[in-house]
Design an enzyme around this catalytic site. Sequence first.
Site, PDB file in Angstrom:
ATOM      1  N   LYS A  65     -14.213   0.963  -3.659  1.00 15.64           N
ATOM      2  CA  LYS A  65     -15.285   1.349  -2.728  1.00 15.64           C
ATOM      3  C   LYS A  65     -16.366   2.119  -3.465  1.00 15.64           C
ATOM      4  O   LYS A  65     -17.552   1.866  -3.277  1.00 15.64           O
ATOM      5  CB  LYS A  65     -14.727   2.224  -1.595  1.00 15.64           C
ATOM      6  CG  LYS A  65     -13.836   1.480  -0.632  1.00 15.64           C
ATOM      7  CD  LYS A  65     -13.454   2.391   0.517  1.00 15.64           C
ATOM      8  CE  LYS A  65     -12.308   1.792   1.308  1.00 15.64           C
ATOM      9  NZ  LYS A  65     -11.705   2.746   2.233  1.00 15.64           N
ATOM     10  N   HIS A  68       6.885 -26.947  -1.524  1.00 14.57           N
ATOM     11  CA  HIS A  68       6.203 -28.043  -2.222  1.00 14.57           C
ATOM     12  C   HIS A  68       5.013 -27.543  -3.027  1.00 14.57           C
ATOM     13  O   HIS A  68       4.207 -28.339  -3.498  1.00 14.57           O
ATOM     14  CB  HIS A  68       5.796 -29.106  -1.198  1.00 14.57           C
ATOM     15  CG  HIS A  68       6.980 -29.689  -0.499  1.00 14.57           C
ATOM     16  ND1 HIS A  68       7.557 -30.885  -0.868  1.00 14.57           N
ATOM     17  CD2 HIS A  68       7.747 -29.187   0.504  1.00 14.57           C
ATOM     18  CE1 HIS A  68       8.614 -31.108  -0.100  1.00 14.57           C
ATOM     19  NE2 HIS A  68       8.752 -30.095   0.741  1.00 14.57           N
ATOM     20  N   GLU A  78       0.827  -1.201   0.000  1.00 19.51           N
ATOM     21  CA  GLU A  78       0.000   0.000   0.000  1.00 19.51           C
ATOM     22  C   GLU A  78       0.872   1.266   0.000  1.00 19.51           C
ATOM     23  O   GLU A  78       0.441   2.327  -0.446  1.00 19.51           O
ATOM     24  CB  GLU A  78      -0.905  -0.016   1.242  1.00 19.51           C
ATOM     25  CG  GLU A  78      -2.271   0.579   0.996  1.00 19.51           C
ATOM     26  CD  GLU A  78      -3.261   0.242   2.083  1.00 19.51           C
ATOM     27  OE1 GLU A  78      -4.134  -0.606   1.847  1.00 19.51           O
ATOM     28  OE2 GLU A  78      -3.164   0.808   3.187  1.00 19.51           O
TER      29      GLU A  78
END
Length: 440
Positions: free
Chosen positions: A415, A301, A280
């Site tokens: 948003k 793995h 961010e």
Amino acid sequence: MSITVNTKYVEDFISKMQLASLKKKVKECHDMLHNKTGEGAEFTGWVDLPVQYDKEEFEKIKIAAEKIKRQADILIVIGIGGSYLGARAVIDMFKNPFRRTNKTEVIFLGNQISSEYMTSLLYHIVDKDIAVNVISKSGTTTEPAIAFRILKDFMERKYGKEYAKTRIYATTDKEKGALRKLAETEGYETFTIPDDVGGRFSVLTAVGLLPIAVADVDIDELMEGAALARELYNQPDNEAYKYAIYRNALYKIGKKTEIMVNYEPHMHYFTEWWKQLFGESEGKDHKGIFPAGVDFTTDLHSMGQYIQEGRRDLFETVLHIKNSRAEFIIKEDKENLDGLNFLAGKSMNEINEKAMQGTVIAHYDGNAPSLIVDIDEITPKNVGELIYFFEKACGISGYLLGVNPFNQPGVEEYKKNMFALLGKPGYEEKKKELEARMKF
Ligand code: PA5
């Protein structure tokens, strides 16, 4: 000092000239940060926070933590992003993942919008005594607001409105936002997030400290470690800046993904916190290293193949904890049917260490270099230092990259769309526009 950065497995990839130029620039970045002349200076309160914090509030946090431990089997911490990852990271480093004790359990909510998670959580807490710490700096974030609405109703039905209030703690801005208004109207105990400390830098404020104290991690020691780090990483030539310089040097040669590697499951959420901190802070203006994370040896793995032989635009940052808090020795087995007697007498720590060393060399050979962050051991004090180490490195790294590391304008985009699609008043035009483009 409990943290040092080993750059031996990246030196061959970077030119001396490049390093020299970044080292010169780091001095400017240091001055920008400390003299508050850089972009986002209004959110750099975290730089001196380890010594300049509200001591009265700190004592209040400790008192509230003791009260919560007396009143609740479970503390539900409601928050998202910087309002939860730091607490979760620190608590996970110290808790036994299997042991159910009679101590207060800390669980997290409001960091997604899943009905299934909410339903499971409500079943889990139905016959328990609970307390809630709702955390939001802006006080307007949707995910925690939804979760709190549900939990508030649950608690008021369980305890009655008046008694429920004594079990709800709100951590938010000193005056702005719906949460502040709600907390004051209802009369909850409140904690304040300083104006000049942004969400992802707020773990050493009440945001992180209250849940961490409830989980019985010593917050005095945590702050002591951060204060020590503030001294250490204030010198012109220090380990945090070294990390910032090398990761920027790697970025400049096309290593655009940084994978944080741990060899201890309890570090998983520390990586999540680090991902938010750097992602961010740096991912803007179409720039920035993409922060990823793996838990080794587990992910050797699953992701090991890619790191060894996939696209060559990545490097690793290995969190190397030198001293484990436990030791488990492999025994000799007379029959040796599994062929493991070559490990007899060795501890799992030694095997883990050799796995780390072997992997670093293999990845280096495969053109995926590793920076190694050596940490003495996981103690509250060292964790305080580690948090500050990465915060300081992040601020400097962002300035080296040429971005404002302390804002997050891009987070608003989703948003706006979500509110429009949900029909929030004021978003009518946007709703029409998005619905016309809908391909779901
Ligand atoms: O670092 C940040 O500022 C963000 O990630 C916030 O922590 C996150 O969006 C939550 O915001 P708030 O605490 O305002 O609810």
